[in-house]
Write a protein that holds these residues in place. Sequence first.
Motif, short mmCIF file in Angstrom:
data_model
loop_
_atom_site.label_atom_id
_atom_site.label_comp_id
_atom_site.label_asym_id
_atom_site.label_seq_id
_atom_site.Cartn_x
_atom_site.Cartn_y
_atom_site.Cartn_z
N PHE A 1 0.84 -1.21 0.00
CA PHE A 1 0.00 0.00 0.00
C PHE A 1 0.86 1.25 0.00
O PHE A 1 0.57 2.23 -0.70
CB PHE A 1 -0.93 0.00 1.21
CG PHE A 1 -1.81 1.21 1.29
CD1 PHE A 1 -2.91 1.33 0.47
CD2 PHE A 1 -1.52 2.25 2.18
CE1 PHE A 1 -3.73 2.46 0.53
CE2 PHE A 1 -2.32 3.37 2.24
CZ PHE A 1 -3.43 3.48 1.42
N ARG A 2 1.95 1.23 0.78
CA ARG A 2 2.80 2.42 0.83
C ARG A 2 3.50 2.66 -0.50
O ARG A 2 3.69 3.81 -0.93
CB ARG A 2 3.81 2.28 1.97
CG ARG A 2 3.14 2.47 3.35
CD ARG A 2 4.16 2.46 4.46
NE ARG A 2 4.50 1.10 4.86
CZ ARG A 2 5.66 0.74 5.36
NH1 ARG A 2 6.63 1.62 5.48
NH2 ARG A 2 5.87 -0.51 5.74
N ASP A 3 3.89 1.60 -1.18
CA ASP A 3 4.46 1.75 -2.51
C ASP A 3 3.43 2.36 -3.46
O ASP A 3 3.75 3.26 -4.26
CB ASP A 3 4.90 0.37 -3.03
CG ASP A 3 5.26 0.40 -4.51
OD1 ASP A 3 6.26 1.04 -4.86
OD2 ASP A 3 4.53 -0.23 -5.32
N TRP A 4 2.18 1.91 -3.35
CA TRP A 4 1.12 2.45 -4.19
C TRP A 4 0.91 3.93 -3.91
O TRP A 4 0.76 4.74 -4.85
CB TRP A 4 -0.17 1.67 -3.94
CG TRP A 4 -1.33 2.17 -4.74
CD1 TRP A 4 -1.69 1.81 -6.00
CD2 TRP A 4 -2.28 3.18 -4.33
NE1 TRP A 4 -2.81 2.52 -6.41
CE2 TRP A 4 -3.19 3.35 -5.40
CE3 TRP A 4 -2.45 3.93 -3.16
CZ2 TRP A 4 -4.25 4.26 -5.33
CZ3 TRP A 4 -3.50 4.83 -3.10
CH2 TRP A 4 -4.39 4.98 -4.17
N LEU A 5 0.90 4.32 -2.64
CA LEU A 5 0.73 5.72 -2.29
C LEU A 5 1.83 6.59 -2.90
O LEU A 5 1.56 7.68 -3.41
CB LEU A 5 0.74 5.89 -0.77
CG LEU A 5 -0.58 5.87 -0.01
CD1 LEU A 5 -0.33 6.07 1.47
CD2 LEU A 5 -1.55 6.93 -0.53
N LEU A 6 3.06 6.10 -2.83
CA LEU A 6 4.18 6.88 -3.36
C LEU A 6 4.10 7.01 -4.88
O LEU A 6 4.55 8.01 -5.45
CB LEU A 6 5.51 6.24 -2.96
CG LEU A 6 5.91 6.45 -1.50
CD1 LEU A 6 7.10 5.56 -1.15
CD2 LEU A 6 6.24 7.91 -1.25
#
Length: 389
Positions: free
Chosen positions: A305-310
């Motif tokens: 999810f954090r990769d997607w946010l970035l």
Amino acid sequence: MRPRSAEQIQALDIAATAFTEENCIDFSVAGSAPTIDAERRRGRGAGLNMSGRFEKQAREIFDDGWETIEDLPPFRTEVQTERARTIITRNESPDISFDRSINPYRGCEHGCIYCFARPTHAYMGMSPGLDFETRLFAKPNAAELLGRELSKPGYQPKTIAIGTNTDPYQPIERKFAIMREVLEVLDRSNHPVGIVTKSALVLRDIDILGRMAERGLVKVALSVTTLDRKLARAMEPRAATPERRLSAIRGLAEAGIPTSVMIAPVIPALTDSEMEAILEAAHDAGATEAGYILLRLPLEVSPLFRDWLLRERPDRYRHVMNLLRSMRGGKDYDAEWGKRFKGAGPYAQHLGRRFTLAAKRLGMNARRRKLSAESFAPPLNGGVQLSLL
């Protein structure tokens, strides 16, 4: 092969200390698994395909200078059939309303980036990342097994939940029709069922669902995360659009099938502002009940999810994660029963209050329908040995 460590996961936060395009490009250099090329993962939610937590070694794709990485094919959906030995899964969780469920499929082609079920793919020796949404398992003997299990002596009927792990109406259901076969068994047995889905394909089975609804045997919930079609496309690339989900609510309601809306998950600083609008749209479409669940990031879901946010919303990264951690005791996720679905702290209380007031204003949840198991009749052809008496 490169060994993985906890520091690799933590590097996501280091990479997000400033929100510039350069930071997003350097994200993979910061120590996490490198993001898969956009062309190879077109139409998918996850940008990573890291090894599961049970693997002794981790494999990462990188260009060795020969430019052969450009020749790798795009990720395509592959389906394996699984001859399951049992089909009803039991649980003893004190904070959920059901004690049994059915999952016709493993993995989910919808590719929702926030899906809390992604870590289950690690049990198959596969990645919770792109593998979860491209390497799927179908259980074609699900209906047969269900008939056997419902026919066992001493079976006590209670509502079976379907769609709590992976979506039973994901795209491959069009080919396999396992969910329809399961519903046929439940219909013949007068067995109650609760369904959660993001797919308008549920309307295909409106004939069965309508019959069951007349006997108080079924409830259907459509999960609506956002009304923003562009955001939904990025977060849930192969799920039905928000408009089609609302249309499915309307179709079910008009057929007399008890229908609700699930705002799941609520993502702070990204979708939480839409809570009232989603409830109003679902109410106008015919939903009479509603619920919500705060974003959950267990195990491998957090780095995904954090990769997607970035990649998709770099300007929101710090705000989203800071608010989420404020509701999770300073962590990305807190699995404690009673807190995992709604969180804790002032912001979590604020979300809960907003939901309660909006639902009350719309008259939703004023009367929750309870499903009945009183007319349950075990299948006669369940495959269980008959008594000689």
